[in-house]
Design a protein around this motif. Structure first.
Motif, mmCIF file in Angstrom:
data_model
loop_
_atom_site.group_PDB
_atom_site.id
_atom_site.type_symbol
_atom_site.label_atom_id
_atom_site.label_comp_id
_atom_site.label_asym_id
_atom_site.label_seq_id
_atom_site.Cartn_x
_atom_site.Cartn_y
_atom_site.Cartn_z
ATOM 1 N N SER A 33 0.000 6.344 5.872
ATOM 2 C CA SER A 33 -0.479 7.665 5.460
ATOM 3 C C SER A 33 -1.525 7.543 4.355
ATOM 4 O O SER A 33 -2.525 8.275 4.341
ATOM 5 C CB SER A 33 0.683 8.527 4.968
ATOM 6 O OG SER A 33 1.505 8.904 6.035
ATOM 7 N N ASN A 34 -1.301 6.591 3.433
ATOM 8 C CA ASN A 34 -2.295 6.361 2.376
ATOM 9 C C ASN A 34 -3.608 5.874 2.964
ATOM 10 O O ASN A 34 -4.694 6.287 2.531
ATOM 11 C CB ASN A 34 -1.761 5.356 1.359
ATOM 12 C CG ASN A 34 -0.658 5.934 0.500
ATOM 13 O OD1 ASN A 34 -0.541 7.152 0.359
ATOM 14 N ND2 ASN A 34 0.178 5.081 -0.065
ATOM 15 N N PHE A 60 0.815 -1.217 0.000
ATOM 16 C CA PHE A 60 0.000 0.000 0.000
ATOM 17 C C PHE A 60 0.855 1.276 0.000
ATOM 18 O O PHE A 60 0.321 2.374 0.058
ATOM 19 C CB PHE A 60 -0.940 -0.019 1.198
ATOM 20 C CG PHE A 60 -1.830 -1.228 1.225
ATOM 21 C CD1 PHE A 60 -2.940 -1.302 0.417
ATOM 22 C CD2 PHE A 60 -1.518 -2.313 2.045
ATOM 23 C CE1 PHE A 60 -3.753 -2.427 0.426
ATOM 24 C CE2 PHE A 60 -2.320 -3.440 2.058
ATOM 25 C CZ PHE A 60 -3.440 -3.504 1.243
ATOM 26 N N SER A 61 2.193 1.092 -0.068
ATOM 27 C CA SER A 61 3.067 2.270 -0.151
ATOM 28 C C SER A 61 3.373 2.638 -1.590
ATOM 29 O O SER A 61 4.135 3.575 -1.846
ATOM 30 C CB SER A 61 4.373 2.024 0.613
ATOM 31 O OG SER A 61 5.139 1.023 -0.027
ATOM 32 N N GLY A 62 2.795 1.881 -2.544
ATOM 33 C CA GLY A 62 3.017 2.166 -3.960
ATOM 34 C C GLY A 62 4.398 1.736 -4.411
ATOM 35 O O GLY A 62 4.883 0.671 -4.033
ATOM 36 N N ASP A 114 -5.381 8.843 4.522
ATOM 37 C CA ASP A 114 -6.011 9.695 3.507
ATOM 38 C C ASP A 114 -7.322 9.090 3.012
ATOM 39 O O ASP A 114 -8.318 9.812 2.811
ATOM 40 C CB ASP A 114 -5.059 9.904 2.329
ATOM 41 C CG ASP A 114 -3.843 10.738 2.703
ATOM 42 O OD1 ASP A 114 -3.907 11.435 3.738
ATOM 43 O OD2 ASP A 114 -2.836 10.673 1.973
ATOM 44 N N ARG A 115 -7.333 7.769 2.818
ATOM 45 C CA ARG A 115 -8.557 7.098 2.344
ATOM 46 C C ARG A 115 -9.656 7.184 3.397
ATOM 47 O O ARG A 115 -10.833 7.411 3.071
ATOM 48 C CB ARG A 115 -8.268 5.633 2.013
ATOM 49 C CG ARG A 115 -7.277 5.406 0.897
ATOM 50 C CD ARG A 115 -7.804 5.889 -0.456
ATOM 51 N NE ARG A 115 -6.870 5.602 -1.515
ATOM 52 C CZ ARG A 115 -5.852 6.361 -1.866
ATOM 53 N NH1 ARG A 115 -5.621 7.485 -1.187
ATOM 54 N NH2 ARG A 115 -5.081 6.042 -2.877
ATOM 55 N N PHE A 133 4.459 5.323 4.730
ATOM 56 C CA PHE A 133 3.777 5.827 3.541
ATOM 57 C C PHE A 133 2.484 5.054 3.303
ATOM 58 O O PHE A 133 1.463 5.636 2.895
ATOM 59 C CB PHE A 133 4.694 5.719 2.318
ATOM 60 C CG PHE A 133 5.909 6.585 2.401
ATOM 61 C CD1 PHE A 133 5.837 7.933 2.091
ATOM 62 C CD2 PHE A 133 7.132 6.064 2.800
ATOM 63 C CE1 PHE A 133 6.964 8.748 2.169
ATOM 64 C CE2 PHE A 133 8.261 6.867 2.887
ATOM 65 C CZ PHE A 133 8.181 8.212 2.569
ATOM 66 N N ALA A 134 2.522 3.743 3.590
ATOM 67 C CA ALA A 134 1.307 2.930 3.465
ATOM 68 C C ALA A 134 0.256 3.383 4.466
ATOM 69 O O ALA A 134 -0.935 3.516 4.133
ATOM 70 C CB ALA A 134 1.650 1.456 3.672
#
Length: 478
Positions: free
Chosen positions: A320-321, A273-275, A324-325, A317-318
């Protein structure tokens, strides 16, 4: 502002102490139950405090300067400490403190990436409890220094403090010759976090280190490099690179292998999920798993640590994503605590039930099992070995299981490596300490019973009584 700073410092101290207690407890159990063997703890100590009669910064295993075995220049900076205190205990204490310091830096890095997340300290503890991290600690090694060094580098780089981040980066590169790969992976996570010119400068410094130190200085001054890579990967670095481009699917298959699944489960698959930030950890894990050595391919001992570090650097980062969702869909942001709780649960479960993939190296499960067996005898034997070490005889011949405890900066040798020197009369030890009735963990040309018979009959030596488990002979003074 002062209250906020006080709270942050207090949290850091608590996190440091909790980590230190955990690590010291594990190392303490290992130490007093004689679970620390010569590889790699003893061989590192030997390099750090090589006896003058042998040389300086020497590899016991290969009989060459240690920098021909590994380009671990950071050990040169540490060696002066061990010339004053050349004992196993210092190495264990140093590791416990450095990892604990690294956990604090990691927590601050997490807070830098996701300041809205109140539980970054919990996330840091999940890293400490991750089986690959704890098991790396249980196999004392200088690669554990990457935890504080890479974490400090990313923390201060994210803060825009170039002059503070640079020493962390340089020291991380000096830990071992493959550090540049992980440094590139870690630096890539700074994309869109620091200015483009600064990011380019970090990459330039890494490549400059590769060019000057690894490609020029080391081959020039240490030309006879030990062929670790070709021995453990079955091909040279250039051959591996060519094979990677020619047969990419054979390497991609590693990503669906059991050992990679185990590695990924240990981080609850969160890096997905961190892209794109998942890529450095995936690449590094794939490189290790392509080894023909099962220990490396299974990411045992400390071999999984670089990949886990890179995965954990991507996890904020995952999260944080996720945050945001949740905000986008009007959900309570406290739900982002669930992945952290999941990480704690999976880490503890895999620590206690390591399975086949991380079970090749030292594990908490093995530590507990071996610690329960003959604990009182092991503790007594540990103190006996420390008493024997206090004499610090110049030449010592010791069992593989006891040698790390007996090393005091002296000329120490072991059956698997040097028995023929004893038998042929090339080398006469002042003190012999063998383990009975077990056979040597790394077998020698003679069995323990044959070695016992040899020293019992040798008129140069007098046997001393230290019980049935520790057999001691001392050279008779002329």
């Amino acid at each position: 502002m002062n209250l906020l700073r006080y709270g942050t410092e207090r949290k850091s101290w608590i996190l440091f102490l909790v980590s230190l207690i955990y690590l010291i407890t594990l190392s303490g159990i290992q130490y007093i139950t004689l679970q620390i063997e010569w590889h790699d703890s003893g061989s590192i100590l030997y390099a750090l405090a090589t006896p003058k009669s042998v040389g300086y910064f020497w590899s016991y295993e290969f009989g060459v300067p240690f920098l021909q075995e590994h380009n671990s220049y950071i050990l040169g900076l540490l060696s002066f400490l061990f010339h004053f205190f050349p004992y196993l205990e210092l190495w264990l204490i140093l590791q416990c403190f450095s990892i604990s310091f690294g956990i604090v830096l990691l927590e601050r890095y997490f807070s830098e990436i996701m300041p809205e997340f109140e539980y970054s300290w919990v996330l840091s503890l999940t890293f400490l409890l991750n089986p690959y991290v704890t098991h790396a600690h249980l196999y004392p090694h200088f690669e554990n220094l990457w935890i504080p060094l890479f974490s400090g580098f990313l923390l201060y780089a994210n803060r825009g403090s170039f002059l503070i981040s640079l020493p962390f980066l340089l020291l991380a590169l000096m830990v071992k010759e493959d550090a540049w790969i992980y440094a590139i992976g870690a630096t890539s996570l700074l994309f869109r976090r620091v200015r483009g010119k600064t990011l380019a400068l970090y990459f330039f410094i890494i490549l400059l280190y590769v060019g000057i130190v690894l490609a020029w200085f080391t081959p020039t001054y240490f030309p006879d490099k030990v062929s670790h890579f070709s021995d453990k990967w079955g091909k040279s670095k250039s051959e591996l690179l060519i094979d990677l481009f020619q047969n990419p699917f054979s390497y991609l298959k590693l990503l669906i292998s059991g050992q990679f699944k185990y590695l990924f489960v240990s981080v609850l698959c969160l890096p997905i999920f961190s892209g794109w930030r998942i890529l450095p950890g995936v690449v590094v894990a794939g490189l290790w798993m392509s080894s023909i050595s099962l220990d490396r391919a299974f990411l045992s001992f400390y071999f999984g640590l670089p990949a886990i570090l890179l995965f954990y650097y991507s996890i904020p980062f995952a999260i944080s994503n996720f945050s945001d969702r949740l905000t986008k869909f009007g959900k309570d942001r406290r739900w982002i605590l669930l992945p952290t709780i999941g990480l704690i649960l999976i880490s503890i479960f895999l620590l206690l039930f390591p399975g086949n993939y991380s079970g090749r190296g030292p594990t908490v499960a093995k530590l507990i099992k071996r610690g329960k067996a003959n604990t009182l005898n092991s503790i007594r034997d540990t103190f006996t070995l420390v008493r024997l070490r206090s004499g610090c005889e110049e030449k010592v011949f010791a069992s593989f299981s006891y040698a790390a405890y007996l090393f005091c900066g002296n000329d120490i040798k072991m059956p698997y490596h040097d028995w023929k020197k004893i038998e042929s009369g090339q080398w006469y030890p002042d003190l012999i300490v063998l383990r009975s009735p077990e056979e040597e963990l790394v077998s020698a040309s003679k069995s323990v019973s044959e070695m016992i018979l040899y020293f019992d009959k040798n008129q140069l030596y007098r046997k001393e009584d230290y019980g049935s488990r520790i057999l001691v002979w001392r050279k008779i003074a002329p």
